[in-house]
Motif scaffolding. Structure first.
Motif, PDB file in Angstrom:
ATOM      1  N   GLY A  76       0.917  -1.094   0.027  1.00  0.00           N
ATOM      2  CA  GLY A  76      -0.076  -0.077  -0.011  1.00  0.00           C
ATOM      3  C   GLY A  76       0.960   1.234   0.083  1.00  0.00           C
ATOM      4  N   GLY A  77       1.907   1.256   0.795  1.00  0.00           N
ATOM      5  CA  GLY A  77       2.794   2.477   0.709  1.00  0.00           C
ATOM      6  C   GLY A  77       3.528   2.639  -0.410  1.00  0.00           C
ATOM      7  N   GLN A  78       4.085   1.400  -1.166  1.00  0.00           N
ATOM      8  CA  GLN A  78       4.669   1.356  -2.319  1.00  0.00           C
ATOM      9  C   GLN A  78       3.717   2.272  -3.667  1.00  0.00           C
ATOM     10  OE1 GLN A  78       7.886   1.110  -2.866  1.00  0.00           O
ATOM     11  NE2 GLN A  78       7.453   1.482  -5.075  1.00  0.00           N
ATOM     12  N   ALA A  79       2.544   1.594  -3.600  1.00  0.00           N
ATOM     13  CA  ALA A  79       1.474   1.979  -4.506  1.00  0.00           C
ATOM     14  C   ALA A  79       1.236   3.674  -4.214  1.00  0.00           C
ATOM     15  CB  ALA A  79       0.128   1.608  -4.382  1.00  0.00           C
ATOM     16  N   ASP A  80       1.168   4.207  -2.860  1.00  0.00           N
ATOM     17  CA  ASP A  80       1.257   5.458  -2.777  1.00  0.00           C
ATOM     18  C   ASP A  80       2.386   6.256  -3.372  1.00  0.00           C
ATOM     19  OD1 ASP A  80      -0.548   7.301  -1.507  1.00  0.00           O
ATOM     20  OD2 ASP A  80       0.141   7.240   0.310  1.00  0.00           O
ATOM     21  N   ALA A  81       3.490   5.715  -3.045  1.00  0.00           N
ATOM     22  CA  ALA A  81       4.852   6.361  -3.556  1.00  0.00           C
ATOM     23  C   ALA A  81       4.667   6.304  -5.080  1.00  0.00           C
ATOM     24  CB  ALA A  81       6.195   5.601  -3.029  1.00  0.00           C
ATOM     25  N   ASP A  82       4.361   5.275  -5.908  1.00  0.00           N
ATOM     26  CA  ASP A  82       4.315   5.273  -7.376  1.00  0.00           C
ATOM     27  C   ASP A  82       3.396   6.471  -7.661  1.00  0.00           C
ATOM     28  OD1 ASP A  82       5.987   3.203  -7.318  1.00  0.00           O
ATOM     29  OD2 ASP A  82       4.533   1.699  -7.535  1.00  0.00           O
ATOM     30  N   ALA A  83       2.150   6.662  -7.185  1.00  0.00           N
ATOM     31  CA  ALA A  83       1.279   7.716  -7.392  1.00  0.00           C
ATOM     32  C   ALA A  83       1.798   8.995  -7.354  1.00  0.00           C
ATOM     33  CB  ALA A  83      -0.183   7.413  -6.780  1.00  0.00           C
ATOM     34  N   GLU A  84       2.626   9.417  -6.264  1.00  0.00           N
ATOM     35  CA  GLU A  84       3.152  10.561  -6.085  1.00  0.00           C
ATOM     36  C   GLU A  84       4.217  10.682  -7.230  1.00  0.00           C
ATOM     37  OE1 GLU A  84       4.703  10.333  -2.155  1.00  0.00           O
ATOM     38  OE2 GLU A  84       2.817  10.658  -1.180  1.00  0.00           O
ATOM     39  N   ASP A  85       5.189   9.776  -7.445  1.00  0.00           N
ATOM     40  CA  ASP A  85       6.249  10.056  -8.512  1.00  0.00           C
ATOM     41  C   ASP A  85       5.559  10.195  -9.821  1.00  0.00           C
ATOM     42  OD1 ASP A  85       8.077   9.538  -6.732  1.00  0.00           O
ATOM     43  OD2 ASP A  85       8.262   7.249  -7.194  1.00  0.00           O
ATOM     44  N   GLU A  86       4.466   9.628 -10.198  1.00  0.00           N
ATOM     45  CA  GLU A  86       3.685   9.921 -11.645  1.00  0.00           C
ATOM     46  C   GLU A  86       3.265  11.405 -11.595  1.00  0.00           C
ATOM     47  OE1 GLU A  86       0.530   6.979 -12.082  1.00  0.00           O
ATOM     48  OE2 GLU A  86       2.105   5.270 -12.347  1.00  0.00           O
ATOM     49  N   ALA A  87       2.644  11.580 -10.386  1.00  0.00           N
ATOM     50  CA  ALA A  87       2.320  13.016 -10.299  1.00  0.00           C
ATOM     51  C   ALA A  87       3.557  14.238 -10.623  1.00  0.00           C
ATOM     52  CB  ALA A  87       1.352  13.511  -8.900  1.00  0.00           C
ATOM     53  N   ILE A  88       4.450  13.880 -10.080  1.00  0.00           N
ATOM     54  CA  ILE A  88       5.611  14.872 -10.004  1.00  0.00           C
ATOM     55  C   ILE A  88       6.083  14.806 -11.344  1.00  0.00           C
ATOM     56  CG2 ILE A  88       8.106  14.926  -9.390  1.00  0.00           C
ATOM     57  CD1 ILE A  88       7.050  14.077  -6.421  1.00  0.00           C
ATOM     58  N   ASP A  89       6.120  13.656 -12.060  1.00  0.00           N
ATOM     59  CA  ASP A  89       6.710  13.464 -13.531  1.00  0.00           C
ATOM     60  C   ASP A  89       5.749  14.191 -14.441  1.00  0.00           C
ATOM     61  OD1 ASP A  89       8.846  11.929 -12.779  1.00  0.00           O
ATOM     62  OD2 ASP A  89       7.951  10.018 -13.244  1.00  0.00           O
ATOM     63  N   ALA A  90       4.394  14.027 -14.034  1.00  0.00           N
ATOM     64  CA  ALA A  90       3.692  14.642 -14.909  1.00  0.00           C
ATOM     65  C   ALA A  90       3.579  16.219 -14.830  1.00  0.00           C
ATOM     66  CB  ALA A  90       2.043  14.282 -14.568  1.00  0.00           C
ATOM     67  N   SER A  91       3.978  16.748 -13.655  1.00  0.00           N
ATOM     68  CA  SER A  91       3.929  18.226 -13.594  1.00  0.00           C
ATOM     69  C   SER A  91       5.383  18.777 -14.168  1.00  0.00           C
ATOM     70  CB  SER A  91       4.061  18.690 -12.022  1.00  0.00           C
ATOM     71  OG  SER A  91       4.883  18.072 -11.464  1.00  0.00           O
ATOM     72  N   ASN A  92       6.386  17.874 -14.273  1.00  0.00           N
ATOM     73  CA  ASN A  92       7.460  18.335 -14.843  1.00  0.00           C
ATOM     74  C   ASN A  92       7.478  18.510 -16.352  1.00  0.00           C
ATOM     75  OD1 ASN A  92       8.819  18.982 -12.378  1.00  0.00           O
ATOM     76  ND2 ASN A  92       9.798  17.038 -12.057  1.00  0.00           N
ATOM     77  N   ASP A  93       6.567  17.532 -16.974  1.00  0.00           N
ATOM     78  CA  ASP A  93       6.539  17.651 -18.529  1.00  0.00           C
ATOM     79  C   ASP A  93       5.967  18.924 -18.903  1.00  0.00           C
ATOM     80  OD1 ASP A  93       7.405  14.852 -18.452  1.00  0.00           O
ATOM     81  OD2 ASP A  93       5.353  14.038 -18.407  1.00  0.00           O
ATOM     82  N   PRO A  94       6.689  19.178 -20.245  1.00  0.00           N
ATOM     83  CA  PRO A  94       6.234  20.543 -20.876  1.00  0.00           C
ATOM     84  C   PRO A  94       4.839  20.055 -21.444  1.00  0.00           C
ATOM     85  CG  PRO A  94       8.104  19.504 -22.156  1.00  0.00           C
ATOM     86  CD  PRO A  94       8.213  18.656 -20.746  1.00  0.00           C
ATOM     87  N   ILE A  95       4.075  21.025 -21.482  1.00  0.00           N
ATOM     88  CA  ILE A  95       2.810  20.890 -21.990  1.00  0.00           C
ATOM     89  C   ILE A  95       2.695  21.213 -23.521  1.00  0.00           C
ATOM     90  CG2 ILE A  95       0.398  21.926 -22.117  1.00  0.00           C
ATOM     91  CD1 ILE A  95       0.786  22.453 -19.071  1.00  0.00           C
ATOM     92  N   ASP A  96       3.282  22.288 -24.136  1.00  0.00           N
ATOM     93  CA  ASP A  96       3.392  22.403 -25.458  1.00  0.00           C
ATOM     94  C   ASP A  96       4.468  21.937 -26.271  1.00  0.00           C
ATOM     95  OD1 ASP A  96       3.782  26.080 -25.258  1.00  0.00           O
ATOM     96  OD2 ASP A  96       3.924  24.390 -23.879  1.00  0.00           O
ATOM     97  N   GLY A  97       5.187  21.529 -25.744  1.00  0.00           N
ATOM     98  CA  GLY A  97       6.495  20.768 -26.353  1.00  0.00           C
ATOM     99  C   GLY A  97       7.489  21.824 -26.898  1.00  0.00           C
ATOM    100  N   ASP A  98       7.570  23.070 -26.548  1.00  0.00           N
ATOM    101  CA  ASP A  98       8.466  23.937 -26.922  1.00  0.00           C
ATOM    102  C   ASP A  98       9.470  24.558 -25.748  1.00  0.00           C
ATOM    103  OD1 ASP A  98       6.433  26.827 -27.394  1.00  0.00           O
ATOM    104  OD2 ASP A  98       6.407  25.650 -25.683  1.00  0.00           O
ATOM    105  N   ALA A  99       9.887  23.503 -24.924  1.00  0.00           N
ATOM    106  CA  ALA A  99      10.563  24.016 -23.806  1.00  0.00           C
ATOM    107  C   ALA A  99      12.071  24.078 -24.483  1.00  0.00           C
ATOM    108  CB  ALA A  99      10.642  22.590 -22.925  1.00  0.00           C
ATOM    109  N   LYS A 100      12.933  25.033 -23.764  1.00  0.00           N
ATOM    110  CA  LYS A 100      14.069  25.513 -24.278  1.00  0.00           C
ATOM    111  C   LYS A 100      15.195  24.572 -23.519  1.00  0.00           C
ATOM    112  CE  LYS A 100      13.022  29.698 -25.738  1.00  0.00           C
ATOM    113  NZ  LYS A 100      12.893  31.244 -25.449  1.00  0.00           N
ATOM    114  N   ALA A 101      16.144  23.961 -24.025  1.00  0.00           N
ATOM    115  CA  ALA A 101      17.080  23.100 -23.283  1.00  0.00           C
ATOM    116  C   ALA A 101      18.374  24.013 -22.915  1.00  0.00           C
ATOM    117  CB  ALA A 101      17.380  22.077 -24.287  1.00  0.00           C
TER     118      ALA A 101
END
Length: 101
Positions: free
Chosen positions: A76-101
């Motif tokens: 149960g704790g691992q599933a919670d940690a996985d959900a948090e990791d997915e939420a963090i990864d989703a918030s770091n992804d650029p939305i419109d794809g024109d992120a500058k490197a």
């Protein structure tokens, strides 16, 4: 009928493995009434021996139950940690794809 909890069964059997020899020592050997601490030591040794010889199955049941409870809690704790990791990864992804490197 509901099966009793393995911890309760093992605890009661361990107490009986100590208390029955203690009572036998006090009733049948009057010297142990005076030296109660010696009777307690002998009863503990006898109870430990009885436990090691005859209470292997209740101990295994209690240990299995404890392992299952820990695994369910950890998964149960691992599933919670996985959900948090997915939420963090989703918030770091650029939305419109024109992120500058």
């Amino acid at each position: 009928m509901k099966k009793p909890a393995p911890f309760l069964v093992y605890t009661v059997l361990r107490l009986l493995a100590f208390l029955v020899p203690l009572a036998i020592l006090w009733i049948f050997f009057p010297i142990f009434r005076e030296f109660w601490w010696l009777a307690a030591i002998f009863a503990a040794l006898i109870g430990m021996s009885i436990s090691m010889l005859f209470l292997r199955t209740p101990l295994t049941d209690a240990s299995t139950r404890l392992h299952e409870r820990r695994e369910s809690r950890a998964s149960g704790g691992q599933a919670d940690a996985d959900a948090e990791d997915e939420a963090i990864d989703a918030s770091n992804d650029p939305i419109d794809g024109d992120a500058k490197a």
